[in-house]
Design an enzyme around this catalytic site. Structure first.
Site, PDB file in Angstrom:
ATOM      1  N   HIS A   1     -85.163  19.530  44.883  1.00  0.00           N
ATOM      2  CA  HIS A   1     -85.593  19.560  46.206  1.00  0.00           C
ATOM      3  C   HIS A   1     -85.082  20.044  46.938  1.00  0.00           C
ATOM      4  CE1 HIS A   1     -82.890  15.471  47.835  1.00  0.00           C
ATOM      5  NE2 HIS A   1     -82.156  17.045  47.736  1.00  0.00           N
TER       6      HIS A   1
ATOM      7  N   CYS B   1     -78.052  19.858  50.107  1.00  0.00           N
ATOM      8  CA  CYS B   1     -78.940  20.230  49.639  1.00  0.00           C
ATOM      9  C   CYS B   1     -79.797  20.890  50.567  1.00  0.00           C
ATOM     10  CB  CYS B   1     -78.894  18.839  49.987  1.00  0.00           C
ATOM     11  SG  CYS B   1     -78.322  17.701  48.958  1.00  0.00           S
TER      12      CYS B   1
ATOM     13  N   HIS C   1     -82.630  22.392  44.664  1.00  0.00           N
ATOM     14  CA  HIS C   1     -81.257  21.955  43.290  1.00  0.00           C
ATOM     15  C   HIS C   1     -81.611  20.571  43.127  1.00  0.00           C
ATOM     16  CE1 HIS C   1     -80.381  19.556  46.990  1.00  0.00           C
ATOM     17  NE2 HIS C   1     -80.153  18.467  45.992  1.00  0.00           N
TER      18      HIS C   1
ATOM     19  N   HIS D   1     -82.301  16.644  40.431  1.00  0.00           N
ATOM     20  CA  HIS D   1     -81.087  14.826  40.614  1.00  0.00           C
ATOM     21  C   HIS D   1     -81.451  14.262  39.645  1.00  0.00           C
ATOM     22  CE1 HIS D   1     -79.321  15.576  44.583  1.00  0.00           C
ATOM     23  NE2 HIS D   1     -79.638  16.005  44.978  1.00  0.00           N
TER      24      HIS D   1
ATOM     25  N   ASP E   1     -92.268  13.585  38.001  1.00  0.00           N
ATOM     26  CA  ASP E   1     -91.101  14.438  36.801  1.00  0.00           C
ATOM     27  C   ASP E   1     -91.068  16.029  37.211  1.00  0.00           C
ATOM     28  OD1 ASP E   1     -88.881  13.927  34.706  1.00  0.00           O
ATOM     29  OD2 ASP E   1     -90.222  13.724  33.780  1.00  0.00           O
ATOM     30  N   HIS E   2     -90.057  16.365  36.327  1.00  0.00           N
ATOM     31  CA  HIS E   2     -89.691  18.058  36.184  1.00  0.00           C
ATOM     32  C   HIS E   2     -90.857  18.679  37.761  1.00  0.00           C
ATOM     33  CE1 HIS E   2     -87.775  16.836  32.811  1.00  0.00           C
ATOM     34  NE2 HIS E   2     -87.117  18.107  32.940  1.00  0.00           N
TER      35      HIS E   2
ATOM     36  N   GLU F   1     -80.387   8.401  44.413  1.00  0.00           N
ATOM     37  CA  GLU F   1     -80.070   9.946  44.072  1.00  0.00           C
ATOM     38  C   GLU F   1     -79.502   9.913  42.929  1.00  0.00           C
ATOM     39  OE1 GLU F   1     -81.977  12.907  47.189  1.00  0.00           O
ATOM     40  OE2 GLU F   1     -79.504  12.506  47.442  1.00  0.00           O
TER      41      GLU F   1
END
Ligand code: NI
Length: 137
Positions: A16, A35, A41, A43, A81-82, A126
């Site tokens: 994100h 961020c 980047h 998490h 996811d991903h 997170e």
């Protein structure tokens, strides 16, 4: 009737970027720090879904965990996811994908799929030390 809370843990990795398009780059950098990196980047998000309700006398369950597991897999993990949350998840097209907002989106998705007599709480980590909890408005 006693009420019991059952919990299911799940996990997804996602990228994100936090930023407010109305602000300057400098203000975004000040407020969101790393961020705000325009290159995104990732998490390792840890999700805990809690469902509270009365024990069904026929099954002994508050909610069938097989169903809850599958619900989280299909509705959340497969969607998030991903993924790049900003770019690939429609809910965040115009919504900053902070942990707070992700938790609310997850709660809204799951709330529609879980019996109304059951209370729903979403906890989202997170990082191992930063987490948010949403129990509905
Ligand atoms: Ni971040």
């Amino acid at each position: 009737m006693v009420k019991v809370t059952v919990h299911r843990k799940a996990h997804f990795n996602a990228a994100h970027r936090l930023y407010n398009s109305e602000w300057s780059d400098a203000r975004n950098a000040t407020v969101f720090g790393k961020c705000a990196n325009p290159h995104y980047h990732g998490h390792n998000y840890e999700l805990i879904v809690a469902v509270k309700g009365e024990i069904n006398p026929e099954t002994g369950f508050v909610m069938d965990m097989k169903i809850l597991k599958q619900l989280i897999e299909v509705e959340i993990e497969e969607e998030f996811d991903h993924k790049n949350l900003n770019e690939e998840v429609a809910a965040f097209k115009n919504l900053n994908p902070t942990a707070e907002n992700i938790a609310v989106i997850i709660w809204n998705i799951l709330r529609k799929k879980i019996a109304t007599e059951l209370n729903l709480t979403v906890t989202l980590y997170e990082t191992p030390r930063n987490f948010v909890v949403y129990e509905g408005a």
